[in-house]
Design an enzyme around this catalytic site. Sequence first.
Site, PDB file in Angstrom:
ATOM      1  N   TYR A 184    -105.428 -25.694 -85.413  1.00 26.76           N
ATOM      2  CA  TYR A 184    -105.424 -26.902 -84.586  1.00 26.76           C
ATOM      3  C   TYR A 184    -104.048 -27.538 -84.721  1.00 26.76           C
ATOM      4  CZ  TYR A 184    -107.132 -31.528 -82.987  1.00 26.76           C
ATOM      5  OH  TYR A 184    -107.340 -32.698 -82.317  1.00 26.76           O
TER       6      TYR A 184
ATOM      7  N   TYR B 290    -119.326 -31.292 -84.686  1.00 25.82           N
ATOM      8  CA  TYR B 290    -118.348 -31.351 -85.779  1.00 25.82           C
ATOM      9  C   TYR B 290    -118.167 -32.783 -86.288  1.00 25.82           C
ATOM     10  CZ  TYR B 290    -113.892 -31.218 -88.239  1.00 25.82           C
ATOM     11  OH  TYR B 290    -112.912 -31.357 -89.190  1.00 25.82           O
ATOM     12  N   HIS B 291    -117.900 -33.682 -85.362  1.00 22.78           N
ATOM     13  CA  HIS B 291    -117.582 -35.055 -85.763  1.00 22.78           C
ATOM     14  C   HIS B 291    -118.821 -35.825 -86.200  1.00 22.78           C
ATOM     15  CE1 HIS B 291    -114.310 -33.730 -83.072  1.00 22.78           C
ATOM     16  NE2 HIS B 291    -113.581 -34.263 -84.013  1.00 22.78           N
TER      17      HIS B 291
ATOM     18  N   ASP C 155    -106.685 -45.348 -82.725  1.00 21.95           N
ATOM     19  CA  ASP C 155    -107.441 -44.534 -83.680  1.00 21.95           C
ATOM     20  C   ASP C 155    -108.924 -44.889 -83.599  1.00 21.95           C
ATOM     21  OD1 ASP C 155    -108.401 -43.117 -85.882  1.00 21.95           O
ATOM     22  OD2 ASP C 155    -107.802 -44.687 -87.286  1.00 21.95           O
TER      23      ASP C 155
ATOM     24  N   HIS D 261    -111.406 -43.081 -85.231  1.00 25.44           N
ATOM     25  CA  HIS D 261    -112.190 -42.646 -86.395  1.00 25.44           C
ATOM     26  C   HIS D 261    -112.618 -43.898 -87.162  1.00 25.44           C
ATOM     27  CE1 HIS D 261    -110.353 -38.651 -85.645  1.00 25.44           C
ATOM     28  NE2 HIS D 261    -111.480 -38.222 -86.171  1.00 25.44           N
TER      29      HIS D 261
END
Length: 672
Positions: free
Chosen positions: A18, A180-181, A550, A552
Amino acid sequence: MPYPSDRERDRPWVMRTYAGHSSATKSNELYRRNLSKGQTGLSIAFDLPTQTGYDPDHELAKGEVGKVGVPVTHIGDMRTLFDQIPLGVANTSMTINATAMWLLSLYVSVAQEQAEAEGTDWHEVVAKLAGTTQNDIIKEYLSRGTYVFPPGPSLRLITDMVAWTVSNVPKWNPINICSYHLQEVGATPVQEVAYAMCTAIAVLDAVRDSGQVPAEKFGEVVSRISFFVNAGVRFIEEMCKMRAFTELWDEITRDRYGITDEKQRRFRYGVQVNSLGLTEAQPENNVQRIVLEMLAVSLSRKARARAIQLPAWNEALGLPRPWDQQWALRMQQVLAYETDLLEYEDIFDGSPVIEAKVNEIITGAREEIDRVQAMGGAVAAVESGYMKTQMVGSLAERRRLIEGGEQIIVGVNKFDTTEPSPLQAEGAKAIETADPAAELEAVEAVRRWRSERDAAVVEESLRKLREAAKTDVNLMDATLACAHAGVTTGEWSGALREVFGEYRAPTGVSGASAGGEAGVELAAVRERVKATGEELGERLRMLVGKPGLDGHSNGAEQIAVRARDTGFEVVYQGIRLTPDQIVAAAVQEGVHVVGLSILSGSHLEAVPAVVEGLRAAGAGDVPVVVGGIIPPDDAKILAERGVARVFTPKDYEMTQIMDEIVNVIREANKLP
C-alpha cells in the site's frame, strides 16, 4: 525439496504494498521500483483531500496534502501517476470511497489515452482493466470517516458504478466490501463478518432494485463483489473467520439472490494485515506479528486471500521507506515460493476444533445480520448510530483488557524491557518523511491547471453533472465527461455537494462506556476530576477535537468515552473540523482543556493553529494536549509552540492519560 511433479502447485496470490505519498511524480517512481522487485499488483494510497473531495488549496486541505497518500486532483495527475505503467496489463487496487466514481473515471480516461497513443482500440483496453475500487462508504461512517455525502446518495453512487462496470469494465471489481477498518475500530470477528455481509446486502439490493442490470445478468454483479479484510494476530481465530466468511457468502448469494453458478458465488477477498495492531514500543516485534497475520489468510486453501498487502514494521512510527516496503514484499515471496504452502489441499478440513469455531462465528453473525436487517438494513443501522455504538463499545472493552493486563501485547504491557534497537540507532533514518514543499507545489499546480484549461467546457460538464444528479440517470457518463474536460476533484465533489448535501455521521460516544473497568485507578482519577472541579467551582469540561481531514476517530472516541467515565463533561463534535471551528467551540463551551487527535501527520500545521487561535480569542490560558503518531522531534516542536502534553501510541493506558490531563488543568489554573 521440490514439490512432486504429479502435484499441481496453486498460483500465488496478487502481491501488493500500500503506497503513495507527496506527489504523483514521486509515487510513480515508487510504483515502478516496487514492480521491478516482483510486486504483482499496485495498491494506491490517496491523500485525505483526494479521499474527501477537496483540492489542495482548500482550507481543510492545509497540512494534509500528500501526507497519507498521493494527491490526485485531475486527469493530469492520473497520467503522471501511471506514466510508463500500461493499465491494460496492470492490476490496481485503489483505496478510495466517497470519490471512487471520480477516481475510476480518471483511471479509465487515462487507459483510453494510453490505448489511443499506441494506436489500439481503447474499448478493448478498458474491457481488460483489472483491479478494485474500495468504494465501501458504509464502513466510512463507522471507522475511517472519509465520507462526504449522506448514506442515500452515497449508495446511489456505488450502485451506478457497479452497474456501469458490469457492462463496460467486466474484469473490474467496483467495490471492496471492507471489514478491514471495522476490526481496527473494535469489531469482534462476529461483528466484522455480520456488518460486512449487511453492507454487501445493502449494495446488492440497491443494484437489483435500481433496474439498471437485467435479472439474467445479476450473477455477473455478484461475481464482481469483492471483500477487503483485516487479519489480526490471533491467527487461528482469524483463519476461522475467513472460512466463516466463505460459507456465509455462499449461503447468502444462493438463498437471497438465487445465484446457481458456484463460481459466481465464490468469496473473493484481498487482505492487509492489521496496521493499527503494530506497536511503537519495540517495533521490531511487528515483523513477527505481520508474518503470523499473513498465515491467517493463506493457510486455508478454501479461504485463501486472492491478494495480500503487508504493512511495514515501522508504520507505527511513520511513513515506511522503500527498503521497509521491500522487506514486507519479501515476506510474501518467501511464503509463496520457498515453502510448500501452495502444494496441498485444505489442511483444516475435518478438524473438529476448526469446525466448531467456524460454526460459532457463523451463528453469531447470522443473529447480528438478522438484527440489522430488522432495523431496515445497514444504512438504517448507520443513521440510527447502532453500528457505530457497537464498535465504540467493543473497542472500549478491548482497551480495558489490554490496560488490565488480561490481553497481553508483548513489549507494551508485558516484557517491556529492551535492548537498544539497531533499526532505530542514533543517526538512522527510521522512517520516510513527506517533502514539506509538496503541498505548496500542489497548490500552485492546481491553480495553474485551472488557468490553462477551457473554462467554458469545464463549466458545461459540471452543469450536466449537477442536472444528472437531480435525476436517477447513471452518473458515470457525466463524470467521465468531467474527467476529460479537466475538472478537478474538488469541483466534481463540490457539484455533487450542491445537489446531495453533506453529512455528519453519529459518533457513537454517547451510548458507549468502558463500564467494565471499575477498579481502584479509575475511581482515584474520578475523585481527582471531581475535586478539581469543586476547587474551580464548576464541573471539568474537555473538548475533544479532530482538526483537518483525518477521519480515524477511534482514538478520539475512546478518549471521549474514558473522559466521560472519569467525570469530565465532554464536548465531542466528530471529525473534519477547522482549527477556527475547534477554537469557537472551546470558547463557547468554556472548556478547561482541549484534546486534539491526529493520525495523518498534519500535527505541525493543525495543532499550533488551534493554540494560536485560542490566544487570539482571549482563551490562551486553556491548555491544549494532543495525541497521535508524533515523532519525538515533532513533539519537542509542539511543546515549544505551547502544547501542554503530547501522547503517542506508547501511552496506551487511558486512565493514566486522564490523570495527566487533570495535572495539566491544575497547572494551567495554578492549583497545587
